[in-house]
Every structure is written in structure tokens, then in C-alpha cells.
Design a protein around this motif. Structure first.
Motif, mmCIF file in Angstrom:
data_model
loop_
_atom_site.group_PDB
_atom_site.id
_atom_site.type_symbol
_atom_site.label_atom_id
_atom_site.label_comp_id
_atom_site.label_asym_id
_atom_site.label_seq_id
_atom_site.Cartn_x
_atom_site.Cartn_y
_atom_site.Cartn_z
ATOM 1 N N ILE A 198 31.742 5.958 15.999
ATOM 2 C CA ILE A 198 32.279 6.332 17.059
ATOM 3 C C ILE A 198 33.570 7.088 16.646
ATOM 4 O O ILE A 198 34.226 6.990 15.785
ATOM 5 N N GLU A 199 33.806 8.269 17.659
ATOM 6 C CA GLU A 199 34.960 9.043 17.246
ATOM 7 C C GLU A 199 36.291 8.235 17.467
ATOM 8 O O GLU A 199 36.374 7.376 18.463
ATOM 9 N N LYS A 200 37.327 8.453 16.620
ATOM 10 C CA LYS A 200 38.605 7.499 16.376
ATOM 11 C C LYS A 200 39.338 7.695 17.737
ATOM 12 O O LYS A 200 39.503 6.674 18.472
ATOM 13 N N LYS A 201 39.587 9.094 18.115
ATOM 14 C CA LYS A 201 40.258 8.952 19.486
ATOM 15 C C LYS A 201 39.440 8.738 20.502
ATOM 16 O O LYS A 201 40.026 8.212 21.521
ATOM 17 N N LEU A 202 38.067 8.639 20.600
ATOM 18 C CA LEU A 202 37.544 7.965 21.499
ATOM 19 C C LEU A 202 37.866 6.525 21.835
ATOM 20 O O LEU A 202 38.134 5.923 22.727
ATOM 21 N N MET A 203 37.738 5.825 20.596
ATOM 22 C CA MET A 203 37.954 4.164 20.640
ATOM 23 C C MET A 203 39.251 4.214 21.067
ATOM 24 O O MET A 203 39.663 3.095 21.855
ATOM 25 N N GLY A 204 40.347 5.064 20.747
ATOM 26 C CA GLY A 204 41.823 4.688 21.203
ATOM 27 C C GLY A 204 41.677 5.012 22.581
ATOM 28 O O GLY A 204 42.613 4.173 23.305
ATOM 29 N N LYS A 205 41.057 5.996 23.308
ATOM 30 C CA LYS A 205 41.042 6.373 24.767
ATOM 31 C C LYS A 205 40.284 4.938 25.542
ATOM 32 O O LYS A 205 40.890 4.538 26.279
ATOM 33 N N LEU A 206 39.451 4.561 24.889
ATOM 34 C CA LEU A 206 38.760 3.318 25.517
ATOM 35 C C LEU A 206 39.688 2.024 25.572
ATOM 36 O O LEU A 206 39.732 1.531 26.588
ATOM 37 N N CYS A 207 40.231 2.107 24.462
ATOM 38 C CA CYS A 207 41.192 0.691 24.589
ATOM 39 C C CYS A 207 42.238 0.856 25.545
ATOM 40 O O CYS A 207 42.470 0.023 26.109
ATOM 41 N N LYS A 208 42.488 2.211 25.410
ATOM 42 C CA LYS A 208 43.889 2.488 26.539
ATOM 43 C C LYS A 208 43.409 2.301 27.707
ATOM 44 O O LYS A 208 44.246 1.875 28.979
ATOM 45 N N ASN A 209 42.289 2.467 27.984
ATOM 46 C CA ASN A 209 41.587 2.349 29.485
ATOM 47 C C ASN A 209 40.809 1.266 29.937
ATOM 48 O O ASN A 209 40.096 0.924 30.801
ATOM 49 N N ASP A 210 41.016 -0.059 28.913
ATOM 50 C CA ASP A 210 40.225 -1.066 28.942
ATOM 51 C C ASP A 210 38.726 -1.011 29.184
ATOM 52 O O ASP A 210 38.092 -1.810 29.874
ATOM 53 N N PHE A 211 38.259 0.288 28.469
ATOM 54 C CA PHE A 211 36.784 0.241 28.433
ATOM 55 C C PHE A 211 36.196 0.314 29.775
ATOM 56 O O PHE A 211 35.060 -0.092 30.029
ATOM 57 N N ARG A 212 36.923 1.026 30.872
ATOM 58 C CA ARG A 212 36.526 1.168 32.123
ATOM 59 C C ARG A 212 35.754 2.380 32.267
ATOM 60 O O ARG A 212 36.583 3.587 32.580
ATOM 61 N N THR A 213 34.526 2.644 32.271
ATOM 62 C CA THR A 213 33.793 3.966 32.282
ATOM 63 C C THR A 213 32.750 3.688 33.145
ATOM 64 O O THR A 213 31.983 2.562 33.467
ATOM 65 N N GLU A 214 31.904 4.814 33.544
ATOM 66 C CA GLU A 214 30.643 4.751 34.459
ATOM 67 C C GLU A 214 29.764 5.839 33.996
ATOM 68 O O GLU A 214 29.991 6.880 33.366
ATOM 69 N N PHE A 215 28.446 5.640 34.135
ATOM 70 C CA PHE A 215 27.513 6.245 33.734
ATOM 71 C C PHE A 215 27.683 7.872 34.381
ATOM 72 O O PHE A 215 27.816 7.648 35.953
ATOM 73 N N TYR A 216 27.733 8.891 33.955
ATOM 74 C CA TYR A 216 27.875 10.294 34.730
ATOM 75 C C TYR A 216 26.608 11.025 34.731
ATOM 76 O O TYR A 216 25.920 11.130 35.884
ATOM 77 N N ILE A 217 25.912 11.538 33.669
ATOM 78 C CA ILE A 217 24.449 11.890 33.690
ATOM 79 C C ILE A 217 23.865 11.526 32.494
ATOM 80 O O ILE A 217 24.317 11.214 31.667
ATOM 81 N N GLY A 218 22.603 12.117 32.654
ATOM 82 C CA GLY A 218 21.635 11.643 31.424
ATOM 83 C C GLY A 218 21.123 13.135 31.249
ATOM 84 O O GLY A 218 20.987 13.898 31.654
ATOM 85 N N LEU A 219 21.014 13.277 29.673
ATOM 86 C CA LEU A 219 20.380 14.890 29.030
ATOM 87 C C LEU A 219 19.474 14.515 28.192
ATOM 88 O O LEU A 219 19.305 13.280 27.747
ATOM 89 N N LYS A 220 18.440 15.591 28.170
ATOM 90 C CA LYS A 220 17.412 15.274 27.257
ATOM 91 C C LYS A 220 17.227 16.688 26.474
ATOM 92 O O LYS A 220 17.312 17.719 27.275
ATOM 93 N N SER A 221 16.507 16.652 25.403
ATOM 94 C CA SER A 221 16.017 17.925 24.722
ATOM 95 C C SER A 221 14.727 17.311 24.098
ATOM 96 O O SER A 221 14.827 16.602 22.882
ATOM 97 N N GLY A 222 13.759 17.491 24.447
ATOM 98 C CA GLY A 222 12.542 17.033 23.748
ATOM 99 C C GLY A 222 12.351 15.673 24.118
ATOM 100 O O GLY A 222 12.462 14.942 25.240
ATOM 101 N N GLU A 223 12.044 14.840 22.999
ATOM 102 C CA GLU A 223 12.229 13.436 23.163
ATOM 103 C C GLU A 223 13.515 12.763 22.976
ATOM 104 O O GLU A 223 13.737 11.371 23.170
ATOM 105 N N LEU A 224 14.781 13.467 22.689
ATOM 106 C CA LEU A 224 15.752 12.941 22.339
ATOM 107 C C LEU A 224 16.693 12.805 23.727
ATOM 108 O O LEU A 224 16.569 13.884 24.609
ATOM 109 N N VAL A 225 17.525 12.017 23.912
ATOM 110 C CA VAL A 225 18.205 11.935 25.303
ATOM 111 C C VAL A 225 19.874 11.458 24.720
ATOM 112 O O VAL A 225 20.010 11.101 23.527
#
Length: 320
Positions: A183-210
Motif C-alpha cells: 500500500i502506498e504510504k501517503k494513501l495509508m495516511g489519507k485513509l487514517c485521516k478519513n477514518d477509512f471512509r471510502t466507497e466503490f467508484y468504478i471497476g476497470l479491466k484489461s484482459g483478465e486483469l481487474v
């Protein structure tokens, strides 16, 4: 009235009845006018015994028979083409039925997005604890990859290989890593600051990878989850600037809608094609009607062979 004359009049009535049926089928003005004019000519002979009845027989032989044969050929050709259209419509309807029976429900997708968001938020909270405490506990919620497996084909947007590579690119010094996740360090910091409050936005795919993209609830920031590597990074949406995200229908729903729209057009085309008459034929019939409407028509009946030959020639062309 002698039997010979009666037989010709009876035969004439039969010809006119056939012409009437064709005028009803094609619902075309010039055919209807020819039918009416033929009735007038028939009635003229029926009411005037002094007229040579052979001329009525000759009229039908030279003109009406050719018109009827020409129209029947057009009708047969049209019906064959319409039949092909309805074969395609039938195949499309079968495909629509099969696909509708297996459609991933849009409502289920919306509900499962919320569940997946909760799983990710709980997993990230757990991952933070694991990394902070140098624990060996498994941080991810149960069945966290089921969501993408279930919905990727229908609801995820396609990326190019280049776009996909750019999204998951990172430097080792930018991330926290253990045996279970990165996990990206700055992302972990942002998640902690926002109390891990996030929501699914979109899904992406390329071949079998998502990739699953999430949005912070209280800020306009996005991050991605790459399940194949349990990788979490900030998501640069500028990489997705050319991505069309206006259509939230599943892939199957889009195909079903397209097939339904196509069938509507095919049915409309079939209705028009069923009674379509080539322009060359319409013009020929107009010319023929003009000639049989001439007040001196009967006097020149013997010279009507030219028009008859044109009609017969039309029967042999590839226009029909």
C-alpha cells in the motif's frame, strides 16, 4: 347474350378480381387506378353488346395479365426478402431471451458495491493494524475477490494495456509492504485521516486483469485496489480521461438494448419492404395507366403490343 361473350366477361371479372387483391396488398395509388380503369373497361363491354368482346379479351391478354404477373413477381420477391428479415428478428429475439435470463441485475450490483466497499474499508483498517504492529495476521475480509469475479465482465470498463500499466506503476520507496499486501504510504495516511471512509467508484479491466477504484467519501481523492497483487495506490484519474463512464448498464444489458433497437428497425423495414415497388415499375405502371385512360384507347387496342412488351421485358430484368 351468347355463351361465348359470357365466358369472356366471366374471365374478365376473374382477372379484375386478381388485380383488386394485388391493389389491396400493395396499397399503391397507381395500381388502384389501373384496377378501377380495368373495371370501367370491363363494364363498358358488359353494357354494350355491339362492342367486339374479343377486344376485352385482347386487353387482358396484352395488358392485365402482364401487370398481374409483374406484381406477383414483385410480391414473391418482397415476401422472400421480408422472410429473411424476420428470420434475423427471430434469431435476435432468441438471443435477447437467453441474455435476459442471465442478466446481472443492476440492483444487485448497486447493493454489492456497498458490501464490497465495507469489506475494503475493514480490510484496510485491519491492514493498518497489521503493519503498525508488525503482525502476521491476514488482513483481508473473506471473499474479497468475489465482487470483481462476478461483475467485471458486465460492469467494468476496458482499459488499454498502457493505461493499466501506468495505474499500477510505483516505486518501492513509496509503499509499505508485507507478505499479504502493498500500500502506498501517503494513501495509508489519507485513509487514517478519513477514518477509512471510502466507497466503490468504478471497476476497470484489461484482459483478465481487474482494478477496483474507490473514492474517499469526504474528499475528491481516489485510490485503486489491484486484487492480483493486493496492491493499493492512489489513482490518477487523468490516465482515464478518455474513458467513457457515462453508461452504467451492464454489457449484457447494452447488447440486449441494441438488439431490441435493431429489431424495431428491422420490423419497420420489413413493413415497408413488404409492399415496396421499384421506381422503374411504378413509372411504367403510370405510363400504362395513362394509355388505358385515353378516351381513344379502344380504337388503338391493337397497337398496345408495345406497352405489353415493355411489361413483359420488365419481368425478365434483375430489378425484381
Amino acid at each position: 347474350m351468347d355463351e361465348y361473350r359470357l365466358n369472356i366477361l366471366k374471365k374478365s371479372s376473374a382477372e379484375i378480381n386478381r388485380l383488386q387483391l394485388l391493389s389491396v396488398f400493395f396499397d399503391d395509388e397507381v395500381i388502384y387506378k389501373i384496377y378501377l380503369r380495368s373495371q370501367v373497361i370491363h363494364q363498358l363491354f358488359a353494357n354494350n353488346e355491339e362492342l367486339e368482346i374479343e377486344k376485352l379479351d385482347l386487353f387482358h391478354l396484352q395488358f392485365t395479365d402482364s401487370v398481374i404477373e409483374l406484381l406477383r413477381k414483385i410480391k414473391k420477391s418482397n415476401e422472400k426478402n421480408v422472410s429473411l428479415i424476420y428470420d434475423e428478428i427471430h434469431l435476435n429475439e432468441e438471443l435477447i431471451d437467453r441474455m435476459s435470463g442471465t442478466l446481472v441485475d443492476q440492483k444487485s450490483f448497486q447493493q454489492d458495491k456497498q458490501k464490497q466497499s465495507l469489506k475494503i474499508n475493514l480490510s484496510l483498517r485491519k491492514l493498518f493494524s497489521v503493519l503498525s504492529e508488525l503482525s502476521s495476521d491476514f488482513p483481508f475480509s473473506k471473499n474479497i475477490n468475489v465482487f470483481s469475479s462476478k461483475y467485471a465482465n458486465d460492469f467494468y470498463f476496458d482499459l488499454t494495456t498502457d493505461q493499466f500499466s501506468k495505474l499500477i506503476d510505483f516505486q518501492n520507496k513509496q509503499v509499505y509492504t508485507n507478505v499479504y499486501a502493498t500500500i502506498e504510504k501517503k494513501l495509508m495516511g489519507k485513509l487514517c485521516k478519513n477514518d477509512f471512509r471510502t466507497e466503490f467508484y468504478i471497476g476497470l479491466k484489461s484482459g483478465e486483469l481487474v482494478i477496483e477504484v474507490y473514492k474517499f467519501l469526504d474528499e475528491d481523492y481516489y485510490y485503486l485496489f489491484f486484487p492480483s497483487r493486493n496492491l493499493f495506490l492512489f489513482c490518477d484519474l487523468t490516465i482515464l480521461k478518455d474513458l467513457d463512464m457515462t453508461n452504467n448498464l451492464s454489457e449484457r444489458e447494452r447488447i440486449v438494448q441494441e438488439l431490441q433497437y435493431k429489431n424495431d428497425k428491422l420490423k419497420s423495414n420489413a413493413a415497408v419492404l413488404k409492399t415496396a415497388i421499384p421506381n422503374e415499375v411504378v413509372q411504367l405502371l403510370e405510363d400504362s395507366y395513362g394509355k388505358i385512360s385515353d378516351i381513344n384507347f379502344l380504337n388503338h387496342l391493337n397497337n398496345f403490343d408495345v406497352q405489353s412488351n415493355i411489361l413483359k421485358t420488365m419481368l425478365k430484368t434483375d430489378l425484381l
